[in-house]
Design an enzyme around this catalytic site. Structure first.
Site, mmCIF file in Angstrom:
data_model
loop_
_atom_site.group_PDB
_atom_site.id
_atom_site.type_symbol
_atom_site.label_atom_id
_atom_site.label_comp_id
_atom_site.label_asym_id
_atom_site.label_seq_id
_atom_site.Cartn_x
_atom_site.Cartn_y
_atom_site.Cartn_z
ATOM 1 C CG ASP A 128 -10.604 -24.104 -39.421
ATOM 2 O OD1 ASP A 128 -11.089 -22.971 -39.431
ATOM 3 O OD2 ASP A 128 -11.034 -25.046 -40.128
ATOM 4 C CD GLU A 187 7.945 -31.532 -26.301
ATOM 5 O OE1 GLU A 187 8.548 -31.328 -27.394
ATOM 6 O OE2 GLU A 187 7.228 -32.519 -26.086
HETATM 7 C C1 NOJ Z 1 -13.632 -21.775 -39.986
HETATM 8 C C2 NOJ Z 1 -12.901 -20.847 -40.887
HETATM 9 O O1 NOJ Z 1 -12.733 -19.615 -40.242
HETATM 10 C C3 NOJ Z 1 -13.724 -20.738 -42.145
HETATM 11 O O2 NOJ Z 1 -13.250 -19.729 -42.988
HETATM 12 C C4 NOJ Z 1 -13.719 -22.072 -42.822
HETATM 13 O O3 NOJ Z 1 -14.575 -22.030 -43.946
HETATM 14 C C5 NOJ Z 1 -14.212 -23.172 -41.885
HETATM 15 N N1 NOJ Z 1 -13.649 -23.073 -40.568
HETATM 16 C C6 NOJ Z 1 -13.873 -24.531 -42.425
HETATM 17 O O4 NOJ Z 1 -12.492 -24.758 -42.340
#
Ligand code: NOJ
Length: 565
Positions: free
Chosen positions: A226, A275
Site C-alpha cells: 500500500d 529467501e
Molecule cells: C491505498 C488504498 O488502496 C486505499 O484504500 C487506502 O485508503 C489508502 N491507500 C491509504 O492506506
C-alpha cells in the site's frame, strides 16, 4: 447472431503451468478480494475469512491464479482496514489467525496463490507505538517512529508545514499532552487515524522485515504494498510551493511521494522474498508521474510488479489505448518486468460505470461516479475486459467485475463509510459505491452474501438479484460465463499471458487489431459505430453478440473479438 462463447479449450491448468517457462506471476490473473464485501459467514453483515474460504471453489472455477486480499488485520476500521493496529493479528470481525492459515491452505490445495496487503506507510492511531507516543507525552521514544513536530505560530497553533491530506484537510493533527495542554503535531497523509511512520527510524524498518517474515512463514505467496511510493519524505519536511498543485501524481516536486529513497527499502525486502521458495512476490501500489518512474519499482532487485494506473485511467479511445499499452510494455520491458493491467479496484468507480464517463482530468478518470446507461456501460466494460485479458503480462480483476456489477451511485450519505467522503464534506470520496457486497444468489438482499435474513454493511440495489452468481452461472452470454471462457482460453495457451509480443496490425480508424501469437488475434472496436472488416479467422470469443457468417464481419460498437488466425 451467435452467442458470445464460440469454443472452449480443454487444456488443464497443470499442463499449462508445466509448459510455461516463466515464473507464475509474470502472467498471473490475480483476483482482488475486498474481505468485508465478499462473503459473510456469521451474519453480522460484514464479510470474513471463513466466508472467503467457503467461496474458494468458485474462484477455482472462475480460473484465477491468485487472490489478493485487502487488509483483514486488527484495525479500528477508520479507513476500512488500511489503518492497522496490529500487523500480526486478524481482526475479530474477519476471523482468527487460524482462519487465515486455513484459507491459505485451502487456496493452495485448489491451486490458488494468496497475496496479502501490507500497509507500511502508516499505522492506525491505535497501534501500540502510536498510543504510547501519545500517552507517554513529548519525551516518548515512540515519537521518533512517527513524524511529530512542534507547530508554527506564536503558540504552535499552526501546522508544521503546508502539506495536505489525500483525504482532504491538513496532513497534520495537533496532539494534547498528558497534562491537557495542546502539544506537538503529527503527520498523516491520509486520515488523522493513520499517522505516517518515520522510515528513517531503524525500528520501523526492522519491524516491517519481521512482519514480512511472519506472513511468509504462514505461507502467503506475496504482498500488495500500500502507498508504496510514500514511505520516504523529503528531508526537513519542506513546505510545498503554493503554485504546485497538491496531487498524488506531482511526484518529483512532491516532498512525500516517489522519493528515490523508497527503493532502498524494496531492495531489502526483495532479499527476504527471495529467501523463500516458490517465487513469493510483491506488487507496488506506486503512483508516479511516468511509466519510467513506475518501472523503477520493478527493477530486477526490487519488487515484482507495479499497478498500471495510467492504463486504468486511460479513456476509451483507440489512439490513447494503443499509446498507453505501448508505453507500458516499453517501460516495463526495459527493466525486464511484466506489465500489469487492471480496470477496477476498491478505490475507483467500477469500470462498468466509469468507462462511459468523460475523463474529468482527475488522475483516475471518473473517480466521481455519474449515472450511466447500465446496458451501454456493461457492453463497453466487457469489451475492455477482453482487451485487457489479451494483453501480455499480469491481469488484476476486482471482485464482482466478473458479474458486471455497476458502481452503486445512489448510496445515501448516512450509510457511506469512506473517510474521504466525510472529511471533504461530501464533495469527494465516493469509494463506497464500488465496495457494495457481492450478490451470490437468491431473490432478496443480502443475496447470499450472508445467511438468509441477514444484513450487508452497505445496502445492495434491488436489481442485483439478476446479477448474482446463481443468476448468471451457466447462462450463455452472461458476464460471468464470458469471464470464465476468457480465463480458460487464456490458460489454454500459455503464450497468451506471458511474453512481450504484441504486434499491431493495420486497421480502420477506431479499431485496434493486434496479434499475440502467430495464431491469436484480438480486434477491438472502440467507436460508436460498427466497423466492417474481412473475416480474420475463426472467432474464439466475443464480448457481445456478433454476426459471424460470411466473408466479412461487422464488428459492433464497443465490442472485442478474440480470433484464432
Ligand atoms: C491505498 C488504498 O488502496 C486505499 O484504500 C487506502 O485508503 C489508502 N491507500 C491509504 O492506506
Amino acid at each position: 447472431m451467435t452467442d458470445q462463447l464460440i469454443s472452449l479449450p480443454t487444456a488443464e491448468r497443470d499442463d499449462a503451468a508445466v509448459a510455461a517457462p516463466s515464473p507464475w506471476w509474470r502472467d498471473a490473473v490475480i483476483y482482488q478480494i475486498y474481505p468485508r464485501s465478499f462473503a459473510d459467514s456469521d451474519g453480522d453483515g460484514i464479510g470474513d475469512l471463513p466466508g472467503i474460504r467457503s467461496r474458494l471453489p468458485y474462484l477455482r472455477e472462475l480460473g484465477v491464479d491468485a487472490v489478493w486480499l485487502s487488509p483483514f488485520y486488527a484495525s479500528p476500521q477508520a479507513d476500512a482496514g488500511y489503518d492497522v493496529a496490529d500487523y500480526r493479528m486478524v481482526d475479530p470481525m474477519f476471523g482468527t489467525l487460524d482462519d487465515a492459515r486455513g484459507l491459505i491452505g485451502d487456496a493452495h490445495d485448489l491451486g490458488i496463490r494468496v497475496i496479502v496487503d501490507l500497509v507500511p506507510n502508516h499505522s492506525s492511531d491505535q497501534h501500540e507505538w502510536f498510543r504510547r507516543a501519545i500517552t507517554e507525552g513529548p519525551g516518548s521514544p515512540h515519537r521518533g517512529r512517527y513524524h511529530f513536530r512542534a507547530g508554527q505560530g506564536e503558540h504552535g497553533e499552526l501546522p508544521p508545514n503546508n502539506w495536505k491530506s489525500i483525504f482532504g484537510g491538513p496532513a497534520w493533527t495537533r496532539t494534547t499532552d498528558p497534562d491537557g495542554t495542546p502539544g506537538d503535531w503529527y503527520l498523516h497523509l491520509f486520515a488523522p487515524e493513520q499517522p505516517d511512520f518515520n522510515w528513517e527510524h531503524p525500528a520501523v524498518a526492522d519491524e516491517f522485515r519481521t512482519i514480512l517474515r511472519f506472513w511468509l512463514d504462514l505461507g502467503v505467496d506475496g504482498f500488495r504494498i500500500d502507498v508504496a511510493h510514500g514511505m520516504v519524505k523529503a528531508e526537513g519536511l519542506p513546505d510545498v510551493d503554493d503554485s504546485v498543485e497538491w496531487h498524488l501524481l506531482d511526484a518529483g516536486v512532491n516532498p512525500c511521494f516517489d522519493r528515490d529513497g523508497v527503493h532502498e527499502i524494496y531492495r531489502s525486502w526483495r532479499r527476504i522474498l527471495d529467501e523463500y521458495p516458490g517465487e513469493r512476490i510483491a506488487v507496488a501500489e506506486a503512483w508516479a508521474p511516468t511509466h519510467e518512474r513506475v518501472a523503477n519499482y520493478v527493477r530486477p532487485d526490487e519488487l515484482h510488479q507495479a499497478f498500471n494506473f495510467s492504463y486504468l485511467g486511460t479513456e476509451w479511445d483507440a489512439t490513447a489505448q494503443r499509446k498507453v499499452i505501448d508505453d507500458s510494455l516499453e517501460a516495463m520491458g526495459k527493466v525486464g518486468a511484466p506489465a500489469t493491467w487492471t480496470l477496477s479496484n476498491h478505490d475507483v468507480v467500477r469500470h462498468t460505470t466509469r468507462m462511459l464517463q468523460p475523463n474529468d482530468g482527475d488522475e483516475v478518470a471518473g473517480r466521481r461516479p455519474i449515472d450511466v446507461d447500465p446496458a451501454a456501460g456493461l457492453r463497453r466494460a466487457r469489451a475492455a475486459t477482453l482487451l485487457l485479458l489479451a494483453l501480455p503480462g499480469s491481469a488484476y480483476l476486482y471482485q464482482g467485475e466478473e458479474l458486471g456489477l455497476p458502481e452503486v451511485v445512489d448510496l445515501p450519505p448516512e450509510v457511506r463509510q469512506d473517510p474521504a467522503f466525510h472529511r471533504a464534506n461530501g464533495q469527494d470520496g465516493y469509494r463506497d459505491g464500488c465496495r457494495v457486497p457481492i450478490p451470490w444468489g437468491g431473490d432478496e438482499a443480502p443475496y447470499g452474501f450472508g445467511p438468509a435474513g441477514g444484513r450487508s454493511w452497505l445496502p445492495q440495489p434491488d436489481s442485483w438479484a439478476q446479477l448474482s452468481v446463481a443468476a448468471q452461472q451457466g447462462r450463455p452470454g452472461s458476464t460471468l460465463e464470458l469471464y470464465r471462457a476468457a480465463l480458460a482460453l487464456r490458460r489454454s495457451d500459455p503464450a497468451l499471458g506471458s511474453g512481450k509480443n504484441l504486434t499491431w496490425r493495420e486497421a480502420p480508424e477506431g479499431l485496434l487489431v493486434f496479434d499475440r501469437t502467430p495464431h491469436f488475434r484480438c480486434t477491438v472496436n472502440m467507436t460508436a459505430e460498427p466497423i466492417r472488416i474481412a473475416m480474420p479467422g475463426k472467432a474464439l470469443l466475443t464480448s457481445g453478440p456478433v454476426e459471424l457468417d460470411g466473408a466479412e464481419v461487422e464488428i459492433p460498437a464497443d465490442t472485442t473479438i478474440w480470433w484464432a488466425v
